[in-house]
Design an enzyme around this catalytic site. Structure first.
Site, PDB file in Angstrom:
ATOM      1  N   GLU A   1      -4.847  70.826  36.080  1.00  0.00           N
ATOM      2  CA  GLU A   1      -5.864  69.856  36.509  1.00  0.00           C
ATOM      3  C   GLU A   1      -5.143  68.621  37.004  1.00  0.00           C
ATOM      4  O   GLU A   1      -4.090  68.248  36.477  1.00  0.00           O
ATOM      5  CB  GLU A   1      -6.772  69.414  35.350  1.00  0.00           C
ATOM      6  CG  GLU A   1      -7.897  70.326  34.983  1.00  0.00           C
ATOM      7  CD  GLU A   1      -8.804  69.677  33.924  1.00  0.00           C
ATOM      8  OE1 GLU A   1      -8.890  68.417  33.875  1.00  0.00           O
ATOM      9  OE2 GLU A   1      -9.419  70.426  33.150  1.00  0.00           O
TER      10      GLU A   1
ATOM     11  N   GLU B   1      -7.323  72.111  26.919  1.00  0.00           N
ATOM     12  CA  GLU B   1      -6.832  70.893  26.256  1.00  0.00           C
ATOM     13  C   GLU B   1      -6.965  70.985  24.738  1.00  0.00           C
ATOM     14  O   GLU B   1      -7.699  70.203  24.111  1.00  0.00           O
ATOM     15  CB  GLU B   1      -7.567  69.678  26.802  1.00  0.00           C
ATOM     16  CG  GLU B   1      -7.369  69.508  28.303  1.00  0.00           C
ATOM     17  CD  GLU B   1      -8.088  68.303  28.900  1.00  0.00           C
ATOM     18  OE1 GLU B   1      -8.782  67.582  28.137  1.00  0.00           O
ATOM     19  OE2 GLU B   1      -7.972  68.071  30.111  1.00  0.00           O
TER      20      GLU B   1
END
Length: 301
Positions: free
Chosen positions: A177, A82
């Site tokens: 995810e 991220e």
């Protein structure tokens, strides 16, 4: 099947050593899994002042290269988790491309995975709109895009629209995810799993065990005990379009990958028509409305 492991490069969290990486890879191989290794220190860069850059993450991978050499068929390198939050993500394209080139210039031949900005959810569509540029920056054409699907992806239409864009443009995508619930909204896990299965797109659920800070509901098992599935774990492993129904052993371990031995190491099927499906000669073809790999070509590794 794949197993994901997040480590530290030493900028924010304790540096994961080369010997630790070797041990992790050994465990993956013992359990006939493909390791997805990532630097977690990049999480929320641009918004979280403690986070580090993708360039620093690339430096880390170069520093532990000795543990990764020879593991190209068993390891996917997720450059940084991220890598941008809600600020500064306009740099995602340039920074991601630069990190890819840095690793290729250093001699890495592994499949590379790159996460979306906006805490992985790409609500700004920055990764979606610039993925082709980033993919072209990789001389090996062996980069996989990873989107994290939480509250932003709360309807089937949003899930389908995002994933179909990549598949329709012949760009490798994985749901890196997702969960059944989240603090920022209620992701549609049923649509995520069903859409991924219908498009033959991979997914990684979050997460096995050990969540804290109010996120314990994302644990798939209680206390790391594989014999104690939570309701989320039961859904993920044994529900419709779940792991038990859809997973295949990686071809590097002798599995068919769901394609009777016709699947390349990167998970894409081999082109039935070989080079005839690859007019530009980059090793990628297009058959049956999806990408395929030309056997022995640049993408077959």
């Amino acid at each position: 099947m794949r197993a994901s492991y997040g480590g530290g490069n030493g900028d924010r969290w304790t540096r994961t050593s080369a010997s630790e990486i070797s041990s992790i890879i050994g465990q993956c191989r013992q359990n006939r899994l493909i390791c997805v290794l990532e630097v977690h220190d990049t999480t929320g860069y641009g918004e979280d002042g403690a986070a580090t850059s993708l360039d620093r993450a690339a430096d880390y991978w170069i520093g532990v290269k000795s543990a990764l050499e020879g593991q190209e068929n068993h390891v996917v390198i997720n450059i940084g988790n991220e890598p941008f939050g809600s600020n500064g993500y306009d740099r995602w394209t340039a920074d991601t491309s630069s990190a890819i080139r840095k690793l290729r210039d250093a001699g890495f031949d592994h499949a590379l995975m790159v996460d979306a900005p906006n805490w992985g959810q790409d609500w700004s569509n920055t990764m979606r709109d610039n993925a082709s540029t980033v993919f072209a920056s990789d001389p090996d054409r062996n980069t996989i895009f990873s989107v994290h699907m939480y509250g932003v992806y709360d309807t089937a239409s949003r899930v389908q629209s995002y994933l179909n864009h990549f598949v329709g443009n012949r760009l490798p995508i994985v749901v890196g995810e997702f969960g059944h619930n989240h603090g920022d909204g209620d992701p549609d896990e049923n649509a995520i799993m069903a859409t991924a299965q219908s498009l033959r797109v991979g997914y990684l659920g979050w997460s096995w065990s050990g969540n804290g800070g109010g996120g314990e509901y994302l644990d798939m098992v209680d206390g790391f005990d594989p014999n104690s599935l939570t309701s989320w774990g039961q859904r993920f492993f044994n529900g419709a379009n779940g792991i038990a129904a859809t997973s295949r052993e990686a071809t590097v371990y002798g599995g068919s990958g769901g394609g009777s031995g016709k699947t390349a190491p990167n998970g894409y099927p081999y082109c039935v028509n070989g080079g005839a499906s690859d007019p530009d000669g980059d090793g990628w073809g297009w058959e049956n409305d999806r990408s395929c790999v030309v056997r022995g070509g640049a993408a077959d590794g």
